[in-house]
Scaffold this active site. Sequence first.
Site, PDB file in Angstrom:
ATOM      1  NE  ARG A 225      -4.342  -1.175  -0.029  1.00  0.00           N
ATOM      2  CZ  ARG A 225      -4.542  -2.156  -0.915  1.00  0.00           C
ATOM      3  NH1 ARG A 225      -3.597  -2.477  -1.784  1.00  0.00           N
ATOM      4  NH2 ARG A 225      -5.688  -2.811  -0.954  1.00  0.00           N
ATOM      5  CG  HIS A 273      -3.809  -0.937  -6.995  1.00  0.00           C
ATOM      6  ND1 HIS A 273      -4.255  -0.258  -5.887  1.00  0.00           N
ATOM      7  CD2 HIS A 273      -3.867  -2.261  -6.647  1.00  0.00           C
ATOM      8  CE1 HIS A 273      -4.568  -1.103  -4.931  1.00  0.00           C
ATOM      9  NE2 HIS A 273      -4.342  -2.346  -5.368  1.00  0.00           N
TER      10      HIS A 273
HETATM   11  P1  NAP Z   1      -2.353 -10.486   5.633  1.00  0.00           P
HETATM   12  O1  NAP Z   1      -2.538 -11.947   5.397  1.00  0.00           O
HETATM   13  O2  NAP Z   1      -3.266  -9.787   6.575  1.00  0.00           O
HETATM   14  O3  NAP Z   1      -0.838 -10.271   6.070  1.00  0.00           O
HETATM   15  C1  NAP Z   1      -0.362  -9.067   6.564  1.00  0.00           C
HETATM   16  C2  NAP Z   1       1.038  -9.299   7.113  1.00  0.00           C
HETATM   17  O4  NAP Z   1       1.541  -8.058   7.598  1.00  0.00           O
HETATM   18  C3  NAP Z   1       1.047 -10.276   8.296  1.00  0.00           C
HETATM   19  O5  NAP Z   1       2.199 -11.075   8.244  1.00  0.00           O
HETATM   20  C4  NAP Z   1       1.093  -9.340   9.502  1.00  0.00           C
HETATM   21  O6  NAP Z   1       1.712  -9.885  10.649  1.00  0.00           O
HETATM   22  C5  NAP Z   1       1.979  -8.228   8.941  1.00  0.00           C
HETATM   23  N1  NAP Z   1       1.788  -6.998   9.717  1.00  0.00           N
HETATM   24  C6  NAP Z   1       0.664  -6.270   9.883  1.00  0.00           C
HETATM   25  N2  NAP Z   1       0.897  -5.210  10.684  1.00  0.00           N
HETATM   26  C7  NAP Z   1       2.208  -5.299  11.032  1.00  0.00           C
HETATM   27  C8  NAP Z   1       3.043  -4.508  11.843  1.00  0.00           C
HETATM   28  N3  NAP Z   1       2.590  -3.412  12.473  1.00  0.00           N
HETATM   29  N4  NAP Z   1       4.319  -4.886  11.990  1.00  0.00           N
HETATM   30  C9  NAP Z   1       4.796  -5.998  11.384  1.00  0.00           C
HETATM   31  N5  NAP Z   1       4.060  -6.794  10.586  1.00  0.00           N
HETATM   32  C10 NAP Z   1       2.779  -6.440  10.415  1.00  0.00           C
HETATM   33  O7  NAP Z   1      -2.457  -9.698   4.242  1.00  0.00           O
HETATM   34  P2  NAP Z   1      -2.155 -10.247   2.772  1.00  0.00           P
HETATM   35  O8  NAP Z   1      -3.336 -10.970   2.255  1.00  0.00           O
HETATM   36  O9  NAP Z   1      -0.852 -10.938   2.785  1.00  0.00           O
HETATM   37  O10 NAP Z   1      -2.081  -8.873   1.980  1.00  0.00           O
HETATM   38  C11 NAP Z   1      -1.088  -7.903   2.300  1.00  0.00           C
HETATM   39  C12 NAP Z   1      -1.430  -6.581   1.634  1.00  0.00           C
HETATM   40  O11 NAP Z   1      -1.189  -6.658   0.218  1.00  0.00           O
HETATM   41  C13 NAP Z   1      -2.907  -6.179   1.704  1.00  0.00           C
HETATM   42  O12 NAP Z   1      -3.206  -5.592   2.954  1.00  0.00           O
HETATM   43  C14 NAP Z   1      -3.015  -5.179   0.585  1.00  0.00           C
HETATM   44  O13 NAP Z   1      -2.712  -3.904   1.104  1.00  0.00           O
HETATM   45  C15 NAP Z   1      -1.915  -5.608  -0.399  1.00  0.00           C
HETATM   46  N6  NAP Z   1      -2.459  -6.095  -1.683  1.00  0.00           N
HETATM   47  C16 NAP Z   1      -2.100  -5.442  -2.835  1.00  0.00           C
HETATM   48  C17 NAP Z   1      -2.560  -5.881  -4.061  1.00  0.00           C
HETATM   49  C18 NAP Z   1      -2.123  -5.206  -5.332  1.00  0.00           C
HETATM   50  O14 NAP Z   1      -2.633  -5.528  -6.405  1.00  0.00           O
HETATM   51  N7  NAP Z   1      -1.195  -4.279  -5.283  1.00  0.00           N
HETATM   52  C19 NAP Z   1      -3.401  -6.997  -4.142  1.00  0.00           C
HETATM   53  C20 NAP Z   1      -3.764  -7.624  -2.959  1.00  0.00           C
HETATM   54  C21 NAP Z   1      -3.285  -7.182  -1.730  1.00  0.00           C
HETATM   55  P3  NAP Z   1       1.055 -11.153  11.414  1.00  0.00           P
HETATM   56  O15 NAP Z   1       1.329 -12.323  10.480  1.00  0.00           O
HETATM   57  O16 NAP Z   1       1.803 -11.248  12.660  1.00  0.00           O
HETATM   58  O17 NAP Z   1      -0.402 -10.836  11.560  1.00  0.00           O
END
Ligand code: NAP
Length: 310
Positions: A225, A273
Amino acid sequence: MSLNILYAANPSEWDVYSASLSFLLKQAGLSACISREFAPDEVDYIVYAPGSELQDFTPYTRCKAVMSLWAGVERITGNKTLTQPLTRMVDSGLEEGMCEWVAGHVLRYHLGMDRHILGQNGDWCQQPPPLARNRRVGILGLGALGQAVAGTLAALKFDTAGWSRSEKDIAGISCYGGDTGLRAVLARSEILVLLLPDTPETTNLLNTDTLALMPRGAMIVNPGRGPLIDDEALLAALDSGQISHATLDVFRVEPLPAGHPYWAHANVTVTPHIASDTRADTASQVVVENIRRCEAGEELMFLVDREAGY
Ligand code: NAP
């Protein structure tokens, strides 16, 4: 009794979602009607995406869950009218797409493709890249997408490390947590991939101080993001050579406004994006499985932790 499922997501995808959801609901033995219009107090589930006209969830008194088709939920979590359980999208299609996109951009950097694919007046400068096993890559965020990407990069033999809020134990990946862990991952990452959610805790995580911890000339790939990066700090780091290149898929304001310094910067690649899209065929399976679970009194998958914001 038949379930009423309100589709409040991208109108241009209505046809494909209504077809795949109807098919899968029938297959799951669930009697349901999917529509873009219901009386609010007759809706059982809402299939949702940011940008929807639906912003006030108060009248949806019968609704058992709001199911986001997006993985990132920062535009929804702050909505005070949304008191129903909220799930986010974790989907195999989204993971596959992200793995491919990140692998492509990491390989571009690793192989020095911009330097080595020569035009007619190309400079015959032979500087073979190291093997992937001698290239240190870091991933901030080891959730659904971060872990999938880490697995892909490790399978290509990159020396892969990752950082998350709760420390993980993943075969083949050096896992870190906490502040010291963040510093360790930054200090070792020649290529850094951002796959964190946008929360108050992750805003400007990459800033003047943290960028300075990275090896000089490091490269950044951000499909996470926009607010994860302090833009001014990144531009300064790019100008000084501390960061040699950044590939950015997400921004504070999207579309990235004309005239934004990223557009003109020689060492920034902007993509619109598109790193990974939710795929209707696989995402519909997740939605229907969650409806099945809820109707069976089982726990919903991928519930958003409202306090943590993701
Ligand atoms: P997720 O499963 O919720 O994983 C988020 C990760 O970030 C987890 O490992 C979490 O830690 C870690 N995290 C959150 N807050 C943190 C902090 N303060 N300090 C350290 N680590 C932290 O999300 P996801 O499905 O992998 O997706 C990640 C992001 O990708 C989404 O939120 C979205 O913004 C982005 N995205 C982008 C696209 C695109 O096309 N560009 C598409 C889809 C998603 P824990 O494991 O300990 O909870």
